[in-house]
Design a protein around this motif. Structure first.
Motif, short mmCIF file in Angstrom:
data_model
loop_
_atom_site.label_atom_id
_atom_site.label_comp_id
_atom_site.label_asym_id
_atom_site.label_seq_id
_atom_site.Cartn_x
_atom_site.Cartn_y
_atom_site.Cartn_z
N ARG A 238 117.75 79.24 24.48
CA ARG A 238 116.85 79.44 25.62
C ARG A 238 116.24 78.10 26.04
NH1 ARG A 238 112.39 81.81 24.66
NH2 ARG A 238 112.41 81.67 22.39
N TRP A 239 116.19 77.88 27.34
CA TRP A 239 115.53 76.69 27.86
C TRP A 239 114.05 76.70 27.48
CZ3 TRP A 239 118.09 72.70 29.69
CH2 TRP A 239 119.31 72.87 30.36
N ASP A 240 113.53 75.55 27.15
CA ASP A 240 112.08 75.36 27.04
C ASP A 240 111.64 74.66 28.32
OD1 ASP A 240 109.48 74.54 26.50
OD2 ASP A 240 109.87 74.24 24.38
N THR A 241 111.12 75.42 29.26
CA THR A 241 110.79 74.85 30.57
C THR A 241 109.66 73.83 30.47
OG1 THR A 241 109.28 76.67 31.11
CG2 THR A 241 111.59 76.91 31.78
N ALA A 242 108.73 74.02 29.54
CA ALA A 242 107.65 73.04 29.39
C ALA A 242 108.20 71.70 28.90
CB ALA A 242 106.60 73.56 28.42
N SER A 243 109.18 71.73 28.01
CA SER A 243 109.79 70.49 27.55
C SER A 243 110.57 69.82 28.68
CB SER A 243 110.73 70.76 26.36
OG SER A 243 109.99 71.06 25.20
N ALA B 237 114.12 76.05 23.47
CA ALA B 237 112.91 76.67 22.94
C ALA B 237 113.10 77.02 21.47
CB ALA B 237 112.58 77.93 23.75
N GLY B 238 112.12 76.66 20.66
CA GLY B 238 112.15 77.00 19.25
C GLY B 238 112.85 76.00 18.36
N ILE B 239 113.54 75.03 18.94
CA ILE B 239 114.18 73.98 18.15
C ILE B 239 113.38 72.70 18.32
CG2 ILE B 239 116.25 72.57 17.84
CD1 ILE B 239 117.93 74.94 18.57
N ARG B 240 112.93 72.15 17.21
CA ARG B 240 112.10 70.96 17.22
C ARG B 240 112.87 69.77 16.67
NH1 ARG B 240 108.99 75.24 15.02
NH2 ARG B 240 107.08 75.71 16.16
N GLN B 241 112.30 68.59 16.90
CA GLN B 241 112.76 67.37 16.23
C GLN B 241 111.72 66.97 15.19
OE1 GLN B 241 114.42 64.06 18.67
NE2 GLN B 241 113.42 65.12 20.37
N LEU B 242 112.18 66.45 14.06
CA LEU B 242 111.27 65.73 13.19
C LEU B 242 111.00 64.40 13.87
CD1 LEU B 242 109.75 65.56 10.50
CD2 LEU B 242 111.80 64.53 9.51
N PRO B 243 109.74 64.09 14.19
CA PRO B 243 109.46 62.85 14.94
C PRO B 243 109.86 61.61 14.14
CG PRO B 243 107.58 64.33 15.04
CD PRO B 243 108.52 64.89 14.00
N PRO B 244 110.18 60.52 14.82
CA PRO B 244 110.46 59.27 14.12
C PRO B 244 109.29 58.88 13.22
CG PRO B 244 111.04 59.09 16.44
CD PRO B 244 110.33 60.39 16.29
N GLY B 245 109.63 58.24 12.10
CA GLY B 245 108.59 57.77 11.20
C GLY B 245 107.81 58.87 10.52
N ASP C 112 108.51 65.52 19.24
CA ASP C 112 108.71 66.63 18.32
C ASP C 112 109.37 67.84 18.96
OD1 ASP C 112 106.63 67.36 19.94
OD2 ASP C 112 105.20 67.79 18.34
N ARG C 113 109.93 67.68 20.15
CA ARG C 113 110.48 68.82 20.86
C ARG C 113 111.90 68.55 21.35
NH1 ARG C 113 106.28 72.29 22.39
NH2 ARG C 113 107.91 73.76 22.95
N THR C 114 112.58 69.60 21.80
CA THR C 114 113.88 69.50 22.45
C THR C 114 113.84 70.34 23.71
OG1 THR C 114 114.93 71.46 21.46
CG2 THR C 114 114.91 69.44 20.13
N LEU C 115 114.94 70.37 24.43
CA LEU C 115 115.03 71.20 25.64
C LEU C 115 115.31 72.66 25.31
CD1 LEU C 115 117.05 68.82 28.00
CD2 LEU C 115 114.58 69.27 28.01
N ALA D 170 109.03 79.75 24.54
CA ALA D 170 108.55 80.43 23.34
C ALA D 170 107.32 79.77 22.77
CB ALA D 170 109.66 80.44 22.29
N HIS D 171 106.96 78.58 23.29
CA HIS D 171 105.87 77.83 22.71
C HIS D 171 104.92 77.38 23.80
CE1 HIS D 171 108.27 77.76 19.10
NE2 HIS D 171 109.27 77.28 19.80
N PRO D 172 103.72 76.97 23.44
CA PRO D 172 102.80 76.41 24.43
C PRO D 172 103.28 75.05 24.89
CG PRO D 172 101.90 76.21 22.21
CD PRO D 172 103.13 77.06 22.10
N THR D 173 102.50 74.44 25.78
CA THR D 173 102.84 73.13 26.30
C THR D 173 103.13 72.17 25.16
OG1 THR D 173 101.43 73.51 28.20
CG2 THR D 173 101.98 71.22 27.72
N PRO D 174 104.18 71.32 25.29
CA PRO D 174 104.55 70.42 24.20
C PRO D 174 103.35 69.65 23.68
CG PRO D 174 106.18 70.31 25.93
CD PRO D 174 105.07 71.17 26.44
N SER D 175 103.29 69.53 22.37
CA SER D 175 102.15 68.87 21.74
C SER D 175 102.63 67.84 20.75
CB SER D 175 101.28 69.89 21.01
OG SER D 175 100.34 69.25 20.18
N HIS D 176 102.05 66.64 20.82
CA HIS D 176 102.40 65.61 19.85
C HIS D 176 101.53 65.71 18.60
CE1 HIS D 176 105.13 62.94 22.20
NE2 HIS D 176 104.65 63.70 23.15
N HIS D 177 100.50 66.53 18.63
CA HIS D 177 99.66 66.61 17.45
C HIS D 177 99.68 67.99 16.83
CE1 HIS D 177 97.16 67.61 20.96
NE2 HIS D 177 96.49 68.40 20.16
#
Length: 645
Positions: free
Chosen positions: A173-178, A195-203, A190-193, A630-637
């Motif tokens: 499913r598309w994550d339209t917010a991303s 929905a529900g699939i994340r990235q482990l952020p660098p570092g 920490d996000r992808t395009l 599936a998630h709220p607006t992308p969040s870096h924290h």
């Protein structure tokens, strides 16, 4: 470069069959062997597809620790591993393989997550600790190597590619917010395009156990506050700094030439790839490969040919005619798992295929030179603001005028926090965010207008932004958004051809030297990237040293009438008709207008049409559907239901 997959289930129940589908997706990354392991308790399952680079006859994975209590799978390379192996052997460690990967296991057993401080390279790895019932995963500092994860039915899944997680049952499913964030600033780290699939952020590293999943940082860029930057002192200090830059570039390149297979390099007409080639040629036998376009405005093969001759290295040209672009769009997007805005992704995919056919597996490249040495034109504007009170005053007048006309929320947030707008953000707004609105469906246009991808990014980086110079603030935000989400997606294009590309400029020891550069020295000669140019002055041809910055861009598709016809046919397909972003009627109208215009007047629409075409190709490749995020607006924290400490 390999493929890794891991599954964690606190309640057990995992078996070898759970790895079958994702392993098949990762096989192109690692055609030289594969291995799997399942915990006797059924709580963890690890899979690995191998690209044999170090110790081809050894190094099979997963790698087991003492008494099988710890198991490890690695994608990428750890540099200077021989010195660390000697150190660990002296402490009594017994190695099962001759590979670089195994040092991560023994360092973890000795130091826990602090082992990451010793690892140097481009990597992502997953380790299962049976003693603690803990899954531990980490990603390199700049995000060169990918690591994605998702949760489903009480299980945590991790893999090198998104397609492998879709094969594990993640919803397509598309994550339209991303997607909105991508149009504004680039994907959140920490996000992808999807929905529900994340990235482990660098570092960052991840730990998962029966109590949940936690993500923590272990490294950050950490530019010095302006007050702590050294002044641009005299010739003696400058000479010492240039020598330190030269030594660190040489070391970063030398370490990346260590391989038990032949080594090649990318070579364009630019400073960065030429620097890498010149340094690498001092340490290993080298063959350079150059993309040759059939449009002289984009072709750098002649300069690269002369540079290779000057350096005394073998040189090969890879023809990339524009006529191949249409057929390659789908395979490129599927491999890269990302939308594209220029055909350079197609050229990169073809380039890597040719390099592999020539018998090479390891390639050195120049990405990172502009990020580390302030080389982009937009970055040099930020540098001017950092150096000149007059430039800041003039910019403030322009910002006040813009604010009076009304700015979108994400630009207001950026301006309000930093007091200026980074050049790359302005460029993206004018070239993409603003003009793309005319092609959007009404609902998504409203979502984009209200979106604010900047505030979470600014809040998460507050400690690293405060007191820094504008050029460093801009570079930090770029590294946390556009860099790992888009530029480094080339890793997937290379890996699809079983090619490992190593990036010496993204070496944290080199970065630690360069980040302390007095700001005035970056542009000392007026041509940009002075510390690198001066450090390499006696190694490179004058035409390279004096050359102006040229990004790696391919000839535009919109100049080609056949390509416009191909794009128009997409407007009738379900991938565009059913997507949540683009209005097929608006896209058809634009295509009709471009078809009626001379080719020379079409270039301004290239990025928009690349976005549309690659979005359709991505939907078609993975069956992405239009649905609410599936998630709220992308969040870096924050990471959804995960805790980030």
């Amino acid at each position: 470069m390999c493929g890794i997959v891991a599954i964690f289930s606190a309640d057990g129940g995992l078996g070898p069959g759970d790895l079958t589908a994702p392993m098949a997706d990762l096989r192109p990354r690692g055609p030289d062997g594969e291995g799997t392991w399942v915990s006797p308790t059924g709580r963890a399952a690890l899979g690995h597809t191998r690209l044999a680079v170090i110790a081809p006859a050894s190094g099979h994975q997963p790698i087991a620790g003492p008494r099988q209590s710890v198991q490890l799978v690695v994608n990428g390379e750890f540099y200077d591993y021989r010195a660390i192996r000697r150190e660990l052997r002296a402490e009594g460690c017994r190695f099962r393989t001759a590979s670089d990967s195994e040092i991560a296991l023994h360092l973890y057993l000795r130091d826990g997550h602090r082992a990451l401080d010793r690892l140097r390279g481009e990597f992502a790895f997953v380790l299962w600790d049976e003693r603690r019932g803990t899954l531990f995963a980490a990603r390199d500092r700049f995000g060169v190597k990918p690591l994605y994860y998702t949760e489903r039915a009480g299980r945590l899944f991790l893999a090198s590619e998104i397609k492998a997680l879709l094969s594990c049952g993640a919803e397509a499913r598309w994550d339209t917010a991303s997607f909105a964030a991508h149009l504004q600033l680039g994907l959140p780290a920490d996000r992808t395009l999807v929905a529900g699939i994340r990235q482990l952020p660098p570092g960052c590293f991840l730990e998962a156990d029966a109590h949940g999943t936690r993500v923590r940082p272990y490294w950050d860029l950490d530019y010095p506050p302006t007050a702590e930057l050294p002044p641009a002192a005299g010739p003696r200090q400058l000479a010492r700094h240039l020598e330190a830059v030269r030594e660190q570039v040489d070391e970063a390149v030398r370490l990346r030439t260590v391989a038990d297979v032949p080594v090649a390099c990318h070579l364009s007409g630019g400073l960065d790839s030429s620097t890498v080639a010149a340094s690498a040629a001092r340490h290993t036998r080298l063959t350079a490969f150059t993309v040759a376009f059939d449009d002289p405005a984009f072709d750098e093969s002649a300069v690269a040919r002369r540079t290779a001759a000057r350096l005394g290295i073998a040189h090969r040209e890879v023809p990339c005619p524009r006529g191949r672009f249409a057929d390659q769009l789908g395979p490129t997007v599927r491999a890269g798992e990302m939308v594209q805005e220029n055909s350079h992704g197609i050229a990169r995919h073809l380039h890597s295929a040719h390099i592999k056919q020539e018998g090479f597996t390891v390639v050195l490249a120049g990405e990172g030179g502009d990020e580390v040495f302030v080389g982009y034109p937009q970055s040099r504007k930020d540098l001017a603001l950092s150096l000149s009170a007059g430039a800041r005053a003039r910019a403030a007048t322009g910002y006040a005028r813009l604010a009076g006309q009304g700015l979108p929320p994400y630009l207001c947030a950026t301006l309000g926090t930093l007091g200026f707008l980074p050049g790359w953000i302005v460029d993206r707004h004018l070239a993409v965010t603003q003009p793309v609105t005319a092609l959007l469906r009404g609902d998504f246009a409203a979502e984009l207008a209200a979106a604010d991808a900047a505030t979470p990014l600014l809040d998460a980086g507050a400690g690293q932004l405060a007191g820094r110079a504008p050029v460093h603030q801009s570079a930090y935000l770029f590294a946390k958004s556009w860099l790992p989400g888009y530029l480094l997606a080339a890793e997937r294009l290379d890996s699809a051809q079983a090619v490992e590309v190593r990036l010496p400029f993204f070496d944290h020891h080199l970065f630690d030297v360069v980040r302390r550069t007095p700001l005035a020295w970056y542009d000392k000669d007026g041509a940009g990237k002075y510390p690198l140019r001066a450090a390499m002055a006696d190694r490179l041809p004058r035409e390279v040293l004096d050359g102006q910055k040229r990004g790696f861009f391919a000839p535009p598709m919109v100049d080609d009438d056949a390509m416009l016809s191909t794009l128009r046919s997409l407007t009738e397909e379900p991938a565009l008709r059913d997507n949540p972003f683009f209005d097929p009627h608006a896209v058809r109208t634009l295509l009709d207008r471009l078809a009626a215009a001379p080719a020379a007047r079409r270039a301004g629409s290239e990025r928009l049409l690349q976005l549309v075409a690659s979005t359709c190709a991505l939907a078609d490749a993975f069956g992405l559907s239009a649905s609410a995020p599936a998630h709220p607006t992308p969040s870096h924290h924050g990471l959804g239901g995960h805790r980030r400490v």
